[in-house]
Design a protein around this motif. Structure first.
Motif, PDB file in Angstrom:
ATOM      1  N   LEU A 109       6.107  -5.189  -8.541  1.00  0.00           N
ATOM      2  CA  LEU A 109       5.232  -6.366  -8.534  1.00  0.00           C
ATOM      3  C   LEU A 109       6.063  -7.598  -8.818  1.00  0.00           C
ATOM      4  O   LEU A 109       6.941  -7.557  -9.668  1.00  0.00           O
ATOM      5  CB  LEU A 109       4.163  -6.233  -9.627  1.00  0.00           C
ATOM      6  CG  LEU A 109       2.777  -5.745  -9.247  1.00  0.00           C
ATOM      7  CD1 LEU A 109       1.831  -5.981 -10.422  1.00  0.00           C
ATOM      8  CD2 LEU A 109       2.225  -6.406  -7.996  1.00  0.00           C
ATOM      9  N   ARG A 151      -3.472  -3.325  -0.175  1.00  0.00           N
ATOM     10  CA  ARG A 151      -3.590  -4.740   0.193  1.00  0.00           C
ATOM     11  C   ARG A 151      -2.382  -5.179   1.036  1.00  0.00           C
ATOM     12  O   ARG A 151      -2.534  -5.786   2.093  1.00  0.00           O
ATOM     13  CB  ARG A 151      -3.674  -5.593  -1.090  1.00  0.00           C
ATOM     14  CG  ARG A 151      -4.183  -7.020  -0.874  1.00  0.00           C
ATOM     15  CD  ARG A 151      -3.982  -7.900  -2.095  1.00  0.00           C
ATOM     16  NE  ARG A 151      -2.569  -8.079  -2.425  1.00  0.00           N
ATOM     17  CZ  ARG A 151      -1.726  -8.831  -1.727  1.00  0.00           C
ATOM     18  NH1 ARG A 151      -2.140  -9.495  -0.675  1.00  0.00           N
ATOM     19  NH2 ARG A 151      -0.450  -8.930  -2.092  1.00  0.00           N
ATOM     20  N   ARG A 152      -1.188  -4.825   0.593  1.00  0.00           N
ATOM     21  CA  ARG A 152       0.023  -5.225   1.320  1.00  0.00           C
ATOM     22  C   ARG A 152       0.089  -4.588   2.710  1.00  0.00           C
ATOM     23  O   ARG A 152       0.489  -5.226   3.677  1.00  0.00           O
ATOM     24  CB  ARG A 152       1.274  -4.786   0.549  1.00  0.00           C
ATOM     25  CG  ARG A 152       1.515  -5.583  -0.711  1.00  0.00           C
ATOM     26  CD  ARG A 152       2.811  -5.107  -1.311  1.00  0.00           C
ATOM     27  NE  ARG A 152       3.084  -5.709  -2.602  1.00  0.00           N
ATOM     28  CZ  ARG A 152       4.208  -5.479  -3.285  1.00  0.00           C
ATOM     29  NH1 ARG A 152       5.123  -4.680  -2.801  1.00  0.00           N
ATOM     30  NH2 ARG A 152       4.416  -6.049  -4.447  1.00  0.00           N
ATOM     31  N   GLU A 204      -2.697  -2.587  -4.819  1.00  0.00           N
ATOM     32  CA  GLU A 204      -1.751  -3.570  -4.285  1.00  0.00           C
ATOM     33  C   GLU A 204      -1.068  -3.010  -3.030  1.00  0.00           C
ATOM     34  O   GLU A 204      -0.843  -3.734  -2.065  1.00  0.00           O
ATOM     35  CB  GLU A 204      -0.734  -3.937  -5.376  1.00  0.00           C
ATOM     36  CG  GLU A 204       0.446  -4.790  -4.916  1.00  0.00           C
ATOM     37  CD  GLU A 204       0.089  -6.226  -4.513  1.00  0.00           C
ATOM     38  OE1 GLU A 204      -1.069  -6.639  -4.703  1.00  0.00           O
ATOM     39  OE2 GLU A 204       0.983  -6.918  -3.981  1.00  0.00           O
TER      40      GLU A 204
END
Ligand code: ADP
Length: 188
Positions: free
Chosen positions: A173, A124-125, A121
């Motif tokens: 998250l 990805r960010r 994640e």
């Protein structure tokens, strides 16, 4: 001069900056982001900026003494000693120096918030931010290096602050609002 400080700790891309900005504006604290300060130096082509630029582009850390001088100067210029640190401290040496500095200035550490999300994640960010903002250190090779540097040099701060009892875990998250709810919950 009595004051308070909150530290946001966590890997690049965890959302510390967003949360730190919101907390600072809601509490009326000064947000002190060493990454933002360095980017201002780079943009202004100062001596520090010229030194820091290639280091930041590689994803490595700017030397502790330069960071500490910059932070000391910022703290000295504060009207009210209420501060949110974002992206600082990043090494054990910086954390020890900050402890001394806070003690000197009579600033109490309210908490260290560890904002964390999984590695996939994070990547990805960071890649998404690269597309949107075009930050020169958000390319894939630098991102990998920054995550590596985090694991080697900054992660040890987790046990450092765990042992002083200041550390709070924040699940990173979720939507920014959800994460912010956890932030205020952890400080209350
Ligand atoms: P991110 O958390 O997304 O990696 P930052 O804006 O906090 O981004 O930092 C960008 C870069 O600035 C880092 O990769 C590093 O080179 C430099 N930097 C920022 N803060 C520090 C610090 N406290 N010590 C050393 N280098 C720093």
């Amino acid at each position: 001069m009595a004051g308070d400080a909150v530290i946001f700790l966590g890997p690049p891309g965890a959302g510390k900056g967003t949360q730190a900005a919101r907390l600072a504006s809601e509490l009326g604290y000064k947000k002190l982001s060493t990454g933002d300060l360095l980017r201002e130096h780079v943009a202004g082509n100062t001596e520090l900026g010229r030194l820091a630029k290639p280091i930041m582009e590689r994803g490595d850390l700017v030397p502790d003494d330069l960071i500490l001088a910059m932070v000391r100067e910022e703290l000295a210029g504060l009207e009210a000693p209420h501060v949110i640190f974002d992206g600082f401290p990043r090494t054990i040496a910086q954390a020890r120096a900050l402890d001394r500095l806070l003690a000197e200035l009579g600033i109490r550490l309210k908490g260290v918030l560890l904002v964390d999300v999984g590695q996939e994640e994070l990547i990805r960010r960071l890649l998404e931010r690269a597309r949107k903002e075009g930050r020169s250190d958000d390319n894939e090779a630098t991102i990998r290096r920054r995550l590596e540097v985090y694991a080697q040099q900054t992660q040890p701060l987790v046990s450092y602050y765990q042992s002083t009892g200041a550390l709070r875990h924040i699940e990173g998250l979720g939507t920014p609002d959800e994460v912010y709810g956890r932030v205020t919950g952890a400080l209350s």
